[in-house]
Design an enzyme around this catalytic site. Sequence first.
Site, PDB file in Angstrom:
ATOM      1  N   THR A 175       0.877  -1.450   0.250  1.00  0.00           N
ATOM      2  CA  THR A 175      -0.089  -0.014   0.199  1.00  0.00           C
ATOM      3  C   THR A 175       0.834   1.236  -0.017  1.00  0.00           C
ATOM      4  O   THR A 175       0.329   2.243  -0.663  1.00  0.00           O
ATOM      5  CB  THR A 175      -0.838   0.099   1.271  1.00  0.00           C
ATOM      6  OG1 THR A 175      -1.846  -1.151   1.322  1.00  0.00           O
ATOM      7  CG2 THR A 175      -1.523   1.255   1.496  1.00  0.00           C
TER       8      THR A 175
ATOM      9  N   SER B 202       1.575  -7.497  -1.366  1.00  0.00           N
ATOM     10  CA  SER B 202       2.334  -8.624  -0.431  1.00  0.00           C
ATOM     11  C   SER B 202       1.421  -9.864  -0.406  1.00  0.00           C
ATOM     12  O   SER B 202       1.773 -10.740   0.178  1.00  0.00           O
ATOM     13  CB  SER B 202       2.690  -8.086   0.821  1.00  0.00           C
ATOM     14  OG  SER B 202       1.521  -7.924   1.767  1.00  0.00           O
ATOM     15  N   SER B 203       0.071  -9.823  -0.876  1.00  0.00           N
ATOM     16  CA  SER B 203      -0.591 -11.214  -0.844  1.00  0.00           C
ATOM     17  C   SER B 203      -0.126 -12.050  -1.754  1.00  0.00           C
ATOM     18  O   SER B 203      -0.136 -13.339  -1.681  1.00  0.00           O
ATOM     19  CB  SER B 203      -2.160 -10.873  -1.464  1.00  0.00           C
ATOM     20  OG  SER B 203      -2.388  -9.699  -0.859  1.00  0.00           O
TER      21      SER B 203
ATOM     22  N   ASP C  20       0.076  -6.964   4.596  1.00  0.00           N
ATOM     23  CA  ASP C  20      -0.603  -8.329   4.794  1.00  0.00           C
ATOM     24  C   ASP C  20       0.335  -9.364   5.234  1.00  0.00           C
ATOM     25  O   ASP C  20      -0.058 -10.147   5.966  1.00  0.00           O
ATOM     26  CB  ASP C  20      -1.205  -8.520   3.408  1.00  0.00           C
ATOM     27  CG  ASP C  20      -2.529  -7.740   3.204  1.00  0.00           C
ATOM     28  OD1 ASP C  20      -2.875  -6.804   4.162  1.00  0.00           O
ATOM     29  OD2 ASP C  20      -3.143  -7.656   2.211  1.00  0.00           O
TER      30      ASP C  20
ATOM     31  N   THR D  70       2.732  -9.845  14.550  1.00  0.00           N
ATOM     32  CA  THR D  70       1.609 -10.204  13.935  1.00  0.00           C
ATOM     33  C   THR D  70       0.906  -8.937  13.367  1.00  0.00           C
ATOM     34  O   THR D  70       0.860  -7.826  14.018  1.00  0.00           O
ATOM     35  CB  THR D  70       0.696 -11.033  15.066  1.00  0.00           C
ATOM     36  OG1 THR D  70       1.591 -12.052  15.418  1.00  0.00           O
ATOM     37  CG2 THR D  70      -0.642 -11.333  14.430  1.00  0.00           C
TER      38      THR D  70
ATOM     39  N   THR E 108       0.037 -22.278  19.761  1.00  0.00           N
ATOM     40  CA  THR E 108      -1.465 -21.971  20.342  1.00  0.00           C
ATOM     41  C   THR E 108      -2.175 -20.840  19.402  1.00  0.00           C
ATOM     42  O   THR E 108      -1.618 -20.341  18.831  1.00  0.00           O
ATOM     43  CB  THR E 108      -1.438 -21.512  21.734  1.00  0.00           C
ATOM     44  OG1 THR E 108      -2.589 -21.230  21.948  1.00  0.00           O
ATOM     45  CG2 THR E 108      -0.488 -20.552  21.523  1.00  0.00           C
ATOM     46  N   GLN E 109      -3.502 -21.241  19.205  1.00  0.00           N
ATOM     47  CA  GLN E 109      -4.489 -20.278  18.524  1.00  0.00           C
ATOM     48  C   GLN E 109      -4.399 -19.006  19.166  1.00  0.00           C
ATOM     49  O   GLN E 109      -4.822 -17.986  18.758  1.00  0.00           O
ATOM     50  CB  GLN E 109      -5.811 -20.732  18.543  1.00  0.00           C
ATOM     51  CG  GLN E 109      -5.956 -21.891  17.605  1.00  0.00           C
ATOM     52  CD  GLN E 109      -7.375 -22.536  17.518  1.00  0.00           C
ATOM     53  OE1 GLN E 109      -8.339 -21.808  17.836  1.00  0.00           O
ATOM     54  NE2 GLN E 109      -7.548 -23.658  16.997  1.00  0.00           N
ATOM     55  N   CYS E 110      -4.077 -18.971  20.837  1.00  0.00           N
ATOM     56  CA  CYS E 110      -3.942 -17.844  21.494  1.00  0.00           C
ATOM     57  C   CYS E 110      -3.091 -16.779  20.831  1.00  0.00           C
ATOM     58  O   CYS E 110      -2.053 -17.071  20.526  1.00  0.00           O
ATOM     59  CB  CYS E 110      -3.913 -18.056  23.018  1.00  0.00           C
ATOM     60  SG  CYS E 110      -4.699 -19.001  23.858  1.00  0.00           S
TER      61      CYS E 110
HETATM   62  N1  ASP Z   1      -2.653  -5.393   0.259  1.00  0.00           N
HETATM   63  C1  ASP Z   1      -1.648  -4.711   0.752  1.00  0.00           C
HETATM   64  C2  ASP Z   1      -0.459  -5.539   0.785  1.00  0.00           C
HETATM   65  O1  ASP Z   1       0.070  -6.395   1.637  1.00  0.00           O
HETATM   66  C3  ASP Z   1      -1.937  -3.989   2.320  1.00  0.00           C
HETATM   67  C4  ASP Z   1      -0.776  -3.059   2.581  1.00  0.00           C
HETATM   68  O2  ASP Z   1       0.190  -2.881   2.122  1.00  0.00           O
HETATM   69  O3  ASP Z   1      -0.989  -2.466   3.948  1.00  0.00           O
HETATM   70  O4  ASP Z   1       0.547  -5.405  -0.223  1.00  0.00           O
END
Ligand code: ASP
Length: 342
Positions: A18, A62-63, A94, A166, A276-278
């Site tokens: 972004t 970054s997806s 992401d 995270t 853990t999921q926590c």
């Molecule tokens: N979809 C974007 C990415 O991870 C979100 C971001 O950069 O905040 O590339």
Amino acid sequence: MRYASMKNRVLIVYTGGTIGMVQDESGSLHPFALDRIIDAVPQLKHCRYDIDSVTLDNIIDSSNMTPSLWVDIAEIIEREYDKYDGFVVLHGTDTMAYTASALSFMFKNLAKPIVLTGSQLPLGMLRSDGRENIICALEVASGRLAQVPEVCIFFESHLYRGNRSTKISAENFDAFETYNYPSLARAGINITFKEHLLLPMPAEPLRVLKRFDTRVAILKLFPGITEAVVTSVLNAPGLQGVVIETYGSGNAPTDAWFINALDEAIRRGIIVLNVTQCKAGAVKMRQYAASCDLDRIGVVGAGDITIEAAITKLMYLLGNYPDNKDHVRLRLSQSIRGEITE
Ligand code: ASP
């Protein structure tokens, strides 16, 4: 490209996200070229260190991040390692925590800062959080304030250990957290480091280990999970390792079908890691009866590691030590780059 001129030197590696996106006519965000980003932060011309930049061949949301792009990023930094005091990686939020974790494992004996940052609003937008993030990330990476021999994330006034991080919000500027480790520094009027929390300077020279084995899976438990789902994951062709996201302090169903399925997978050589999921706290095998069977059959407890660090560490260890499963299991249970509290 080069701006300003003084002693220390920082290299920006731009991967997309972004921070550098522009809106098309329909309003969707797409990655754009680095020159425009630097133009959006004219303050960078007044930095008291030199800044160079390089861009990945394809800038991405970054997806679309992959282990082979982690290697590309690592190779740029490795190639330029001796020339710079530190590195800033501009990255989408992401999957930033995955990339930060992966880089932390790849760079063994890292003696310089690698700081990932990005933003929730593109730099070109009036209220963008990107300007502050990039300037603070550069300040940290310049090495003028403190010696930071680790991979970090800088976001909204905090410097975090990368492999503890995270993404916690798709909305707020305050988008990252390290629930199981304090932030390493806080940016107010000054950037104040908690130096005792930083990793020590390494005594050995840098080594960059670049293999990842992607034949892994994450199996998140939920009440009602079926045998068909569990066995189909565990029987995925070629599977080498699986992270099971368990409840609380590492607890899982005690049903015979579930334990037998894991037991059979472990006997086939698949490594099973208990995370853990926590969001906060740690796996403590045998604290409850509901984790005793897991311990008995050879599931590895991963302490308070994040899921991002767990899956990247599993890929990294399987990739670099393919013939030594005992070593992989041992290292999974230990901290190798400060990712687990011991
Ligand atoms: N979809 C974007 C990415 O991870 C979100 C971001 O950069 O905040 O590339």
